[in-house]
Enzyme design. Structure first.
Site, PDB file in Angstrom:
ATOM      1  N   GLU A  74      -4.733   3.890   6.330  1.00  0.00           N
ATOM      2  CA  GLU A  74      -4.469   3.784   4.889  1.00  0.00           C
ATOM      3  C   GLU A  74      -4.860   5.058   4.152  1.00  0.00           C
ATOM      4  OE1 GLU A  74      -5.222   1.210   1.677  1.00  0.00           O
ATOM      5  OE2 GLU A  74      -5.835  -0.370   3.057  1.00  0.00           O
TER       6      GLU A  74
ATOM      7  N   SER B 239     -10.357  -0.735   3.449  1.00  0.00           N
ATOM      8  CA  SER B 239      -9.634  -0.965   4.707  1.00  0.00           C
ATOM      9  C   SER B 239      -9.155   0.375   5.240  1.00  0.00           C
ATOM     10  CB  SER B 239      -8.411  -1.844   4.468  1.00  0.00           C
ATOM     11  OG  SER B 239      -8.780  -3.087   3.949  1.00  0.00           O
TER      12      SER B 239
ATOM     13  N   ARG C   3       0.841  -1.209   0.000  1.00  0.00           N
ATOM     14  CA  ARG C   3       0.000   0.000   0.000  1.00  0.00           C
ATOM     15  C   ARG C   3       0.876   1.260   0.000  1.00  0.00           C
ATOM     16  NH1 ARG C   3      -2.991  -3.723  -0.566  1.00  0.00           N
ATOM     17  NH2 ARG C   3      -5.112  -3.937   0.236  1.00  0.00           N
TER      18      ARG C   3
HETATM   19  N1  EPU Z   1     -10.685 -10.761  10.589  1.00  0.00           N
HETATM   20  C1  EPU Z   1     -11.356 -10.858  11.790  1.00  0.00           C
HETATM   21  N2  EPU Z   1     -12.296  -9.912  12.074  1.00  0.00           N
HETATM   22  C2  EPU Z   1     -12.581  -8.911  11.228  1.00  0.00           C
HETATM   23  C3  EPU Z   1     -11.887  -8.798  10.008  1.00  0.00           C
HETATM   24  C4  EPU Z   1     -10.939  -9.758   9.708  1.00  0.00           C
HETATM   25  O1  EPU Z   1     -11.114 -11.766  12.577  1.00  0.00           O
HETATM   26  O2  EPU Z   1     -13.447  -8.083  11.563  1.00  0.00           O
HETATM   27  C5  EPU Z   1      -9.723 -11.805  10.226  1.00  0.00           C
HETATM   28  C6  EPU Z   1     -10.297 -12.685   9.117  1.00  0.00           C
HETATM   29  O3  EPU Z   1     -11.047 -13.722   9.633  1.00  0.00           O
HETATM   30  C7  EPU Z   1      -9.078 -13.165   8.400  1.00  0.00           C
HETATM   31  C8  EPU Z   1      -8.100 -12.035   8.592  1.00  0.00           C
HETATM   32  O4  EPU Z   1      -8.583 -11.221   9.636  1.00  0.00           O
HETATM   33  O5  EPU Z   1      -8.555 -14.312   9.001  1.00  0.00           O
HETATM   34  C9  EPU Z   1      -7.881 -11.235   7.316  1.00  0.00           C
HETATM   35  O6  EPU Z   1      -9.136 -10.730   6.855  1.00  0.00           O
HETATM   36  P1  EPU Z   1      -9.462 -10.572   5.283  1.00  0.00           P
HETATM   37  O7  EPU Z   1      -9.169 -11.835   4.575  1.00  0.00           O
HETATM   38  O8  EPU Z   1     -10.829 -10.004   5.185  1.00  0.00           O
HETATM   39  O9  EPU Z   1      -8.390  -9.545   4.757  1.00  0.00           O
HETATM   40  P2  EPU Z   1      -7.786  -8.212   5.397  1.00  0.00           P
HETATM   41  O10 EPU Z   1      -6.368  -8.492   5.792  1.00  0.00           O
HETATM   42  O11 EPU Z   1      -8.688  -7.711   6.445  1.00  0.00           O
HETATM   43  C10 EPU Z   1      -6.771  -7.316   3.156  1.00  0.00           C
HETATM   44  C11 EPU Z   1      -6.739  -6.007   2.434  1.00  0.00           C
HETATM   45  C12 EPU Z   1      -8.035  -5.797   1.659  1.00  0.00           C
HETATM   46  C13 EPU Z   1      -8.177  -6.939   0.664  1.00  0.00           C
HETATM   47  C14 EPU Z   1      -8.183  -8.270   1.435  1.00  0.00           C
HETATM   48  C15 EPU Z   1      -8.185  -9.448   0.513  1.00  0.00           C
HETATM   49  C16 EPU Z   1      -5.343  -4.513   3.710  1.00  0.00           C
HETATM   50  C17 EPU Z   1      -5.278  -3.348   4.636  1.00  0.00           C
HETATM   51  N3  EPU Z   1      -6.556  -4.913   3.370  1.00  0.00           N
HETATM   52  O12 EPU Z   1      -7.807  -7.227   4.141  1.00  0.00           O
HETATM   53  O13 EPU Z   1      -7.907  -4.581   0.930  1.00  0.00           O
HETATM   54  O14 EPU Z   1      -9.388  -6.823  -0.085  1.00  0.00           O
HETATM   55  O15 EPU Z   1      -6.982  -8.371   2.253  1.00  0.00           O
HETATM   56  O16 EPU Z   1      -6.945  -9.558  -0.123  1.00  0.00           O
HETATM   57  O17 EPU Z   1      -4.302  -5.030   3.312  1.00  0.00           O
HETATM   58  C18 EPU Z   1      -8.363  -2.243   0.974  1.00  0.00           C
HETATM   59  O18 EPU Z   1      -7.142  -2.063   0.979  1.00  0.00           O
HETATM   60  O19 EPU Z   1      -9.171  -1.284   0.985  1.00  0.00           O
HETATM   61  C19 EPU Z   1      -8.881  -3.604   1.015  1.00  0.00           C
HETATM   62  C20 EPU Z   1     -10.182  -3.866   1.136  1.00  0.00           C
END
Ligand code: EPU
Length: 352
Positions: free
Chosen positions: A348, A246, A164
């Site tokens: 972000e 995010s 990012r």
């Molecule tokens: N999780 C929780 N509770 C929550 C949210 C997440 O326990 O409320 C846990 C999930 O269960 C999972 C882990 O956290 O095990 C990761 O969650 P998720 O797969 O939804 O991905 P993320 O790390 O929260 C990142 C990116 C997203 C992107 C997704 C998929 C960042 C900051 N965010 O989210 O990007 O769509 O992976 O690749 O890196 C964005 O940048 O705006 C964005 C949406």
């Protein structure tokens, strides 16, 4: 060139925050920007480049001259037996561009479907999702130096992409320093799409979906549809509930720090990185602190994904969340995650 005054920005930011631009010029082509830079008064004033407004929090009216990027066009510019190169104008919608590439048989961007914002903002953030980052599909971009009016082209190495992050998010302290924040307006981006296409299914949710569907060799369209489904199930549509994706980056810690946290919180979601550091799921940390569904005024934490802050007040200017409410909520989340885990979350979006 036309300068518009007192322009409402609510429909130009995906949070739906109410604010105005004191002055705004639409940049549909390089000539529009050259006209701004040729105007003695406009050339000298501070400027703010606005793309799709999907990664900003407006905390008040915008005093710098807003340059609203609207450069159009998507086309194939090169094809060899090893790759396609697709070029898109910075003002094109990101998702519609991804859809165009899939429809026209130039796949490779499908894991990045449904990300809000414009093509021009994609390299600034090095957008990423479901195992693919923009830098994995980037060829080059054309931009204009806002101080000198000079056009220039950058390749991937020159963009200095990180998680990012890119050269466009860093301020150069002295001439010649690394950093183009506030210095450049991106006009066009070119994407390098390798042949033969291979589906990128490393992300658990996608692999699970492929297994559920019983599809051995998915098509680009299927991957595109799966990514759209997965995002729709987890992330709010900003047209319905305002948000900026995010709100915090996933933080990285050393293996020692991680072991220390795991000893206290065995369920913490963490991923080892190639450089030996450990990435933690910020959404999990925020969720563990009990923030899901909580609000400050009309700014809230999305019920299904704690990493996403939302505008619960809708589009009505009288009830829409303010940038101040969003930032108060963000700071309260940062404080509680720091107090419980000793980790500082980094926002972000750009706070304007
Ligand atoms: N999780 C929780 N509770 C929550 C949210 C997440 O326990 O409320 C846990 C999930 O269960 C999972 C882990 O956290 O095990 C990761 O969650 P998720 O797969 O939804 O991905 P993320 O790390 O929260 C990142 C990116 C997203 C992107 C997704 C998929 C960042 C900051 N965010 O989210 O990007 O769509 O992976 O690749 O890196 C964005 O940048 O705006 C964005 C949406």
């Amino acid at each position: 060139m036309q300068t518009e005054r007192n322009v409402p920005l609510q429909s130009y930011n995906t949070f739906g925050i109410v604010a105005r631009a004191h002055r705004l010029v639409r940049i549909g082509a390089e000539a529009d920007l050259q006209a701004v830079l040729a105007d003695a008064e406009l050339a000298a004033v501070p400027k703010f480049v606005l793309g799709g407004g999907s990664n900003i929090v407006l905390t008040g009216d915008v005093r710098p001259l807003v340059l609203k990027v609207e450069v159009p066009g998507v086309r194939l510019v090169e094809e060899t037996d090893k790759l396609w190169v697709v070029e898109a104008g910075a003002g094109e919608g990101w998702h519609s561009t991804v859809e165009w590439t899939v429809q026209h048989g130039f796949p490779g961007l499908e894991n990045l479907a449904l990300i809000p914002g414009t093509v021009g903002a994609s390299p600034v953030q090095n957008i990423g999702a479901y195992g693919v980052e923009l830098q994995d599909r980037f060829h080059s971009l054309d931009a204009i130096d806002l101080q000198t009016g000079q056009p220039f082209t950058l390749n991937a190495a020159q963009c200095a992409f990180g998680y990012r992050d890119s050269v466009f998010k860093h301020v150069a302290a002295a001439p010649g320093d690394f950093g183009l924040a506030g210095r450049a307006l991106i006009l066009r981006v070119r994407f390098l799409l390798p042949k033969p296409w291979k589906p990128e299914l490393g992300y658990l949710d996608l692999e699970r979906r492929r297994a559920e569907e019983g599809v051995e060799h998915p098509t680009p369209r299927q991957v595109f549809d799966w990514v759209c489904d997965i995002r729709r199930a987890k992330l709010p549509d900003w047209r319905v509930v305002g948000n900026a994706g995010s709100f915090f980056k996933n933080p990285t810690v050393s293996p020692e720090q991680c072991a220390d946290i795991i000893a206290r919180e065995p369920r913490i979601v963490h991923y080892p990185m190639p450089d030996g550091s450990i990435k933690l799921a910020a959404g999990w940390l925020i969720d563990a602190c009990g923030w899901k569904g909580k609000s400050v005024g009309n700014a809230g934490v999305y019920e299904k994904q704690a990493l996403v802050l939302v505008n619960r007040g809708g589009a009505d200017p009288a009830s829409a969340a303010t940038g101040g409410e969003v930032m108060t909520l963000a700071k309260a989340i940062q404080t509680s995650v720091y107090e419980r885990f000793g980790i500082r979350l980094e926002p972000e979006p750009v706070v304007v």
